[in-house]
Motif scaffolding. Structure first.
Motif, mmCIF file in Angstrom:
data_model
loop_
_atom_site.group_PDB
_atom_site.id
_atom_site.type_symbol
_atom_site.label_atom_id
_atom_site.label_comp_id
_atom_site.label_asym_id
_atom_site.label_seq_id
_atom_site.Cartn_x
_atom_site.Cartn_y
_atom_site.Cartn_z
ATOM 1 N N SER A 13 0.813 -1.214 0.000
ATOM 2 C CA SER A 13 0.000 0.000 0.000
ATOM 3 C C SER A 13 0.849 1.267 0.000
ATOM 4 N N THR A 16 -2.182 4.187 4.407
ATOM 5 C CA THR A 16 -2.806 3.261 5.348
ATOM 6 C C THR A 16 -3.708 4.015 6.310
ATOM 7 N N THR A 71 1.946 5.053 4.155
ATOM 8 C CA THR A 71 2.162 3.767 4.822
ATOM 9 C C THR A 71 3.466 3.739 5.614
#
Length: 271
Positions: free
Chosen positions: A233, A236, A250
């Protein structure tokens, strides 16, 4: 003529422009009957990137994900407040006047367990095209092939498109479900723990596929696997008890979280 000021983006990372956002969640509340499952969630979904939603079991991450394509509407007694706006038109996906079927054509979804239809491989992928009213044989065949190639499974099934989908392995079935979701050319692709039922080899293939697909479509994934979130990712979101605790890039979430709850979760102190 004066230049208009950029629109405010609730929950966005500083420096983010409106053009970089594919969807915007704004003060979203959601109820199952009298139970409020989501509380004032606000966060951006960045265009052609992967956003992971993490948190302990029961925190609301799958509930949030399923708001994007209105799957909750299949059950009685649900209610939304707030907005999930699809950019650039600012269409509120949870608006009362918006048809959930239209939403599901714009927002594809893949579930935890592969769920191919009891049809052929070809008919599985073509199903969303038929719903959109696409009937031209040549166009349907072309789109099915393109979606299967996007899902990195064309080479494995091109010579057996008329075979039942259930003859595929678990990992192949999940990639078929991804192809089925991609065929109608969605604006968003939702993945609800798509590898939790797969072995490590199939999981690695799905993760590699997600990395490739993010160049073409915006992806939101729910995962209980923090290692997976860290690997695949760009942004997040950490949720707890139906609330968004923290959202960020992230790397920042996993290396220098700002909230104590986030820090405790990513370091394994609870969850």
């Amino acid at each position: 003529m004066s230049t208009p000021l950029p629109l405010a983006i609730p929950g966005a990372i500083p420096g983010t422009t409106d053009a970089q956002i594919r969807a915007q969640v704004s003060d979203l509340n959601f109820w199952y009957g009298k139970f409020q499952a989501l509380h004032g969630v606000s966060m951006p979904i960045h265009d052609r990137q992967v956003t992971a939603i993490i948190g302990p079991s029961g925190c609301g991450k799958s509930t949030l994900l399923r708001c994007f394509n209105r799957i909750h509407d299949l059950y009685l007694g649900v209610r939304y407040e707030g907005a999930i706006e699809l950019m650039p038109d600012r269409l509120n996906l949870v608006g009362k006047a918006v048809d959930p079927i239209l939403v599901r054509l714009m927002v594809g979804m893949v579930f935890q367990k592969p769920n191919p239809f009891p049809k052929s491989i070809f008919e599985n992928v073509a199903s969303g095209l038929y719903v959109r009213g696409i009937r031209n044989k040549g166009e349907v065949e072309g789109r099915v092939e393109h979606a299967l190639k996007q899902a990195a499974i064309w080479d494995e099934v091109s010579d057996r498109l008329k075979k039942p989908a259930y003859e595929l392995s678990g990992g192949q079935q999940q990639r078929l479900c991804i192809a089925r979701a991609l065929a109608p050319e969605p604006k968003l692709l939702l993945l609800d723990e798509p590898t939790s039922a797969l072995d490590p080899i199939a999981t690695a293939k799905i993760e590699s596929l997600i990395d490739d697909l993010a160049e073409q479509v915006t992806i939101v994934i729910v995962t209980h696997n923090m290692g997976q979130a860290a690997r695949i990712s760009d942004h997040t979101a950490f949720m707890h008890l139906g609330k968004l605790v923290e959202f960020g890039e992230t790397e920042q979430i996993f290396t220098s979280p700002q909230a104590e709850q986030t820090r405790d979760y990513v370091t394994g102190r609870y969850g």
